[in-house]
Design an enzyme around this catalytic site. Structure first.
Site, PDB file in Angstrom:
ATOM      1  N   ASP A 292       0.920  -0.969   0.072  1.00  0.00           N
ATOM      2  CA  ASP A 292      -0.188   0.055   0.086  1.00  0.00           C
ATOM      3  C   ASP A 292       0.870   1.308  -0.013  1.00  0.00           C
ATOM      4  O   ASP A 292       0.636   2.208   0.565  1.00  0.00           O
ATOM      5  CB  ASP A 292      -1.111   0.082   1.196  1.00  0.00           C
ATOM      6  CG  ASP A 292      -2.141   0.788   1.106  1.00  0.00           C
ATOM      7  OD1 ASP A 292      -2.487   1.415  -0.030  1.00  0.00           O
ATOM      8  OD2 ASP A 292      -2.943   1.102   2.155  1.00  0.00           O
ATOM      9  N   ARG A 296       0.216   9.200   0.443  1.00  0.00           N
ATOM     10  CA  ARG A 296      -0.503   9.349   1.494  1.00  0.00           C
ATOM     11  C   ARG A 296      -0.203   8.698   2.960  1.00  0.00           C
ATOM     12  O   ARG A 296      -0.560   8.670   3.759  1.00  0.00           O
ATOM     13  CB  ARG A 296      -2.221   9.045   1.457  1.00  0.00           C
ATOM     14  CG  ARG A 296      -2.294   7.636   1.015  1.00  0.00           C
ATOM     15  CD  ARG A 296      -4.015   7.142   0.815  1.00  0.00           C
ATOM     16  NE  ARG A 296      -3.651   5.781   0.159  1.00  0.00           N
ATOM     17  CZ  ARG A 296      -3.340   5.557  -1.052  1.00  0.00           C
ATOM     18  NH1 ARG A 296      -3.253   6.493  -2.216  1.00  0.00           N
ATOM     19  NH2 ARG A 296      -3.428   4.262  -1.467  1.00  0.00           N
ATOM     20  N   ASN A 297       0.678   7.421   2.456  1.00  0.00           N
ATOM     21  CA  ASN A 297       1.207   6.658   3.583  1.00  0.00           C
ATOM     22  C   ASN A 297       2.673   6.830   3.751  1.00  0.00           C
ATOM     23  O   ASN A 297       3.251   6.154   4.380  1.00  0.00           O
ATOM     24  CB  ASN A 297       0.838   4.964   3.107  1.00  0.00           C
ATOM     25  CG  ASN A 297      -0.347   4.964   3.210  1.00  0.00           C
ATOM     26  OD1 ASN A 297      -1.248   5.306   4.039  1.00  0.00           O
ATOM     27  ND2 ASN A 297      -0.936   3.738   2.501  1.00  0.00           N
ATOM     28  N   ASP A 310       2.136   3.050   7.821  1.00  0.00           N
ATOM     29  CA  ASP A 310       0.786   2.212   7.388  1.00  0.00           C
ATOM     30  C   ASP A 310       1.151   0.813   6.862  1.00  0.00           C
ATOM     31  O   ASP A 310       1.181   0.470   5.732  1.00  0.00           O
ATOM     32  CB  ASP A 310       0.045   2.847   6.333  1.00  0.00           C
ATOM     33  CG  ASP A 310      -1.017   3.845   7.038  1.00  0.00           C
ATOM     34  OD1 ASP A 310      -2.022   3.178   7.409  1.00  0.00           O
ATOM     35  OD2 ASP A 310      -0.719   5.142   7.048  1.00  0.00           O
TER      36      ASP A 310
HETATM   37  P1  AMP Z   1      -3.420   6.498   9.045  1.00  0.00           P
HETATM   38  O1  AMP Z   1      -5.004   6.124   9.591  1.00  0.00           O
HETATM   39  O2  AMP Z   1      -2.106   6.050   9.424  1.00  0.00           O
HETATM   40  O3  AMP Z   1      -3.629   6.667   7.573  1.00  0.00           O
HETATM   41  O4  AMP Z   1      -3.322   7.984   9.465  1.00  0.00           O
HETATM   42  C1  AMP Z   1      -4.155   9.306   9.398  1.00  0.00           C
HETATM   43  C2  AMP Z   1      -3.430  10.470   9.429  1.00  0.00           C
HETATM   44  O5  AMP Z   1      -2.965  10.717  10.696  1.00  0.00           O
HETATM   45  C3  AMP Z   1      -2.385  10.632   8.547  1.00  0.00           C
HETATM   46  O6  AMP Z   1      -2.560  11.105   7.321  1.00  0.00           O
HETATM   47  C4  AMP Z   1      -1.476  11.638   9.417  1.00  0.00           C
HETATM   48  O7  AMP Z   1      -2.060  13.033   8.991  1.00  0.00           O
HETATM   49  C5  AMP Z   1      -1.681  11.529  10.770  1.00  0.00           C
HETATM   50  N1  AMP Z   1      -0.922  10.639  11.457  1.00  0.00           N
HETATM   51  C6  AMP Z   1      -0.763   9.221  11.102  1.00  0.00           C
HETATM   52  N2  AMP Z   1       0.508   8.731  11.831  1.00  0.00           N
HETATM   53  C7  AMP Z   1       1.095   9.950  12.223  1.00  0.00           C
HETATM   54  C8  AMP Z   1       2.434  10.002  12.926  1.00  0.00           C
HETATM   55  N3  AMP Z   1       3.180   8.994  13.329  1.00  0.00           N
HETATM   56  N4  AMP Z   1       2.581  11.317  13.185  1.00  0.00           N
HETATM   57  C9  AMP Z   1       1.826  12.237  12.951  1.00  0.00           C
HETATM   58  N5  AMP Z   1       0.899  12.188  12.263  1.00  0.00           N
HETATM   59  C10 AMP Z   1       0.369  10.726  11.844  1.00  0.00           C
END
Ligand code: AMP
Length: 428
Positions: A292, A296-297, A310
């Protein structure tokens, strides 16, 4: 006791940097960089959670088994030994089976208006909460629940995370504010023992189970360009918290879109390209397939380092996966068609990610309706170079989009190629 000793507290994570003449002492470094000796018997090695068995939040749940099978499983009798099964007489309900004084009692768990109950007095959101309640107190049952009868082939996720040194303490975690919405729960910024952290909070039991797999993959990976797992908290009531390093500048796609061409220079784009390639070469060398990979990841740290995150779909190279939820525009043709995921399908996605980087976060295949993307790609269609994209970089994209997977370059080869582009300043 002496100047050379490194003070340490329960729960600290230290890096062993050397041995001493005395095998009872290590040289170690803590998270703020202080070095010193520590007693070897005060620390436990943190290991990757690897298990041939399924990590489960509900290892006592045996699914559809009969009353007789349940009774056999709870033999030899041991007061407080229990399991939960699906009810055979009342589909949709469950049955709690408990051994007590040589006999097995079966309690019907009624599923009513989205809640679970045994006595129609106390109601629970899910089975984990119910089991937790009756573990603390018999509350009308013949005994309190003492020991789970584990489903064959499963291990309790909680136990495995603690044993391998990845369990964190909920009391030491302060959740500060929501910073993102994932598909299954909030991402929050928090503080764990003075360190700013990101916390994925997953509330619902069924979803939490899926994230256990993500967390266990993360325990096995360590690289500067992968978002680092700090630990996991499995709450008895079924919530799961995955604690990772905090990435102050958010997702790469948002970073590129919000700043754009006028702010981000070619040196910065090639650096992101290299960062991701380093991470992917590490996964390649360790036989992990991400599945994936997309802008975005990828997340960006305070000091502008891009890190891949992710790992929800990341697996050891051999496993298969259902194709229903795949991001069409990022997934290679053979993965879409025949579920053939490999490092080479990650290389295809990496090409798409390169295109995203050099177009400052545009959605790939602009102006082509989604349903037409796959048929056109299968016929050999490739996206044009984004405006201003250096020829050498576009050349890499095209190599990644070779239809025959075996003909695509490896990440190791891409790394060398990118290094050449950097050295010869072909990225401007
Ligand atoms: P995810 O569910 O992992 O796609 O995360 C959703 C959103 O949360 C991402 O697009 C980031 O904006 C934020 N996010 C996720 N992990 C982190 C991290 N380790 N540090 C800062 N922001 C995060």
């Amino acid at each position: 006791m002496t100047d050379q000793d490194l003070p340490l507290c329960k729960g600290d994570v230290l890096t062993i940097i050397g041995v001493t003449k005395d095998p009872n002492w290590y040289k170690a470094k803590n998270t703020v960089g202080r070095e010193g000796t520590i007693p070897a018997n005060y620390v436990q090695k943190r290991e990757g959670v690897k298990s041939g068995e399924k990590l489960s939040l509900m290892p006592w749940f045996h699914g559809k088994i009969t009353r007789e099978q349940a009774e056999r499983l709870l033999c030899p009798p041991e007061t407080g030994l229990f399991l939960v099964r699906e009810s055979t007489n009342y589909p949709g309900d469950y049955t709690l089976c408990v051994s007590s004084e040589g006999k097995v009692e079966h309690y019907r768990i009624i599923y009513h208006n989205g809640k679970l109950t045994i006595d129609e007095e106390v109601y629970f959101e899910n089975l984990m909460q119910l089991v937790e309640h009756y573990t603390k107190d018999a509350d009308g049952l013949c005994t309190r629940l003492i020991k789970p009868e584990l489903m064959e082939g499963t291990v309790a996720a909680q136990d495995l995370f603690s044993k391998s040194g990845w369990a964190l303490n909920l009391k030491e975690l302060k959740l500060i504010q929501t910073i993102g919405k994932g598909e299954f729960g909030d991402v929050m910024v928090g503080d764990y023992r003075g360190t700013k952290v990101a916390v994925k909070c997953i509330k619902h039991d069924a979803t939490a189970q899926a994230f256990i797999a993500e967390a266990s993959v993360m325990t096995q990976l360590r690289h500067t360009n992968l978002v680092q797992l700090l630990g996991v908290i499995v709450e008895e009531k079924g919530s799961l918290f995955i604690v990772t390093e905090y990435m102050a500048k958010g997702s790469l796609v948002d970073y590129l879109r919000s700043r754009g061409r006028s702010v981000i220079g070619g040196d910065c784009l090639i650096k992101f390209t290299m960062d991701v390639c380093e991470a992917m070469a590490y996964l390649e060398a360790n036989n992990f397939v991400h599945r994936d990979l997309a802008a975005r990841n990828v997340l960006v740290s305070e000091d502008n380092i891009a890190k891949v995150s992710d790992f929800g779909l990341t697996k050891k190279a051999s496993s298969t996966q259902d194709t229903a939820k795949l991001p069409i525009k990022w997934t290679s043709p053979e993965a879409l068609r025949e579920k053939k995921f490999s490092t080479k399908s990650d290389v295809w996605s990496y090409g798409i990610l390169l295109w995203e980087i050099y177009s400052f976060g545009r959605v790939p295949y602009p102006r082509i309706p989604l349903k037409d993307v796959v048929p056109r790609v299968e016929k050999g269609y490739k996206m044009d170079a984004p405006d201003g994209c250096p020829a050498a970089v576009y050349d890499i994209m095209k190599q990644c989009w070779t239809l025959e997977p075996a003909m695509r370059p490896s990440f190791e080869a891409l790394k060398e190629n990118l290094q050449l582009i950097l050295d010869k300043e072909l990225y401007l």
